[in-house]
Motif scaffolding. Structure first.
Motif, short mmCIF file in Angstrom:
data_model
loop_
_atom_site.label_atom_id
_atom_site.label_comp_id
_atom_site.label_asym_id
_atom_site.label_seq_id
_atom_site.Cartn_x
_atom_site.Cartn_y
_atom_site.Cartn_z
N THR A 1 31.72 57.64 39.85
CA THR A 1 31.91 57.24 41.24
C THR A 1 32.57 55.87 41.31
O THR A 1 33.48 55.65 42.12
CB THR A 1 30.57 57.23 41.99
N ALA A 2 32.12 54.95 40.49
CA ALA A 2 32.70 53.61 40.48
C ALA A 2 34.19 53.67 40.20
O ALA A 2 34.99 52.98 40.85
CB ALA A 2 32.00 52.73 39.45
N SER A 3 34.58 54.50 39.28
CA SER A 3 35.99 54.66 38.94
C SER A 3 36.78 55.20 40.12
O SER A 3 37.88 54.72 40.43
CB SER A 3 36.12 55.58 37.73
N ALA A 4 36.25 56.21 40.80
CA ALA A 4 36.93 56.79 41.96
C ALA A 4 37.05 55.78 43.09
O ALA A 4 38.08 55.71 43.77
CB ALA A 4 36.18 58.03 42.44
N CYS A 5 36.03 54.97 43.27
CA CYS A 5 36.05 53.94 44.32
C CYS A 5 37.13 52.90 44.03
O CYS A 5 37.85 52.47 44.95
CB CYS A 5 34.69 53.26 44.42
N LYS A 6 37.24 52.50 42.78
CA LYS A 6 38.26 51.51 42.42
C LYS A 6 39.66 52.06 42.65
O LYS A 6 40.54 51.36 43.17
CB LYS A 6 38.10 51.10 40.95
N LYS A 7 39.88 53.31 42.27
CA LYS A 7 41.20 53.93 42.45
C LYS A 7 41.53 54.04 43.93
O LYS A 7 42.66 53.78 44.35
CB LYS A 7 41.25 55.30 41.78
N CYS A 8 40.55 54.41 44.72
CA CYS A 8 40.78 54.54 46.16
C CYS A 8 41.12 53.17 46.77
O CYS A 8 42.03 53.07 47.59
CB CYS A 8 39.52 55.12 46.83
N ALA A 9 40.41 52.14 46.35
CA ALA A 9 40.70 50.79 46.86
C ALA A 9 42.13 50.38 46.53
O ALA A 9 42.82 49.79 47.36
CB ALA A 9 39.69 49.79 46.30
N VAL A 10 42.58 50.70 45.33
CA VAL A 10 43.95 50.37 44.92
C VAL A 10 44.95 51.11 45.79
O VAL A 10 45.92 50.53 46.30
CB VAL A 10 44.18 50.68 43.43
N GLU A 11 44.74 52.40 45.98
CA GLU A 11 45.68 53.20 46.80
C GLU A 11 45.68 52.75 48.25
O GLU A 11 46.74 52.70 48.89
CB GLU A 11 45.35 54.69 46.71
N CYS A 12 44.52 52.39 48.76
CA CYS A 12 44.44 51.94 50.17
C CYS A 12 45.07 50.56 50.36
O CYS A 12 45.47 50.21 51.45
CB CYS A 12 43.01 51.96 50.66
N SER A 13 45.18 49.80 49.27
CA SER A 13 45.79 48.48 49.39
C SER A 13 47.32 48.56 49.42
O SER A 13 47.98 47.58 49.74
CB SER A 13 45.33 47.57 48.25
N LYS A 14 47.86 49.72 49.12
CA LYS A 14 49.31 49.92 49.13
C LYS A 14 49.77 50.31 50.53
O LYS A 14 50.21 51.42 50.78
CB LYS A 14 49.72 51.01 48.13
N MET A 15 49.63 49.39 51.44
CA MET A 15 49.99 49.68 52.84
C MET A 15 51.42 49.32 53.13
O MET A 15 52.00 48.48 52.63
CB MET A 15 49.06 48.92 53.78
#
Length: 105
Positions: free
Chosen positions: A91-105
């Motif tokens: 879960t921690a890994s998925a959360c980190k990846k999601c945060a990275v993708e969401c930061s690409k605005m």
């Protein structure tokens, strides 16, 4: 459009992982996991909503993604603690990846 698909995919994976982790932690019946359960549930909800906003091209998507990043980081931090159950590591890994993708605005 590729960034949009990547963001949607990352959000949906994270939402799923967080739901699975919350269920795992609930089933362990350990009061030490209450914070993890709450964060995973919040994270799953914000990620699912973020994916829907992105899919429809909502003008509020960028603002929502900022909150999503904050929740994902908090959830990853909690799930990475040494005392966290094994189900939390993925879960921690998925959360980190999601945060990275969401930061690409």
């Amino acid at each position: 459009m590729k960034n949009s698909k990547n963001r949607i995919d990352a959000c949906l994976v994270c939402a799923t992982e967080c739901e699975e982790c919350a269920t795992c932690c609930i089933n362990l019946n350990d009061k030490n996991n209450l914070k993890s359960i709450a964060l995973c549930r919040d994270c799953a909800d914000i990620c699912a909503l973020c994916a829907r906003f992105e899919a429809r091209g909502s003008s509020f998507c960028d603002a929502l993604c900022k909150l999503c990043i904050e929740v994902c980081v908090a959830c990853a931090t909690e799930c990475e603690k040494p005392s966290a159950p094994d189900c939390c590591k993925k879960t921690a890994s998925a959360c980190k990846k999601c945060a990275v993708e969401c930061s690409k605005m």
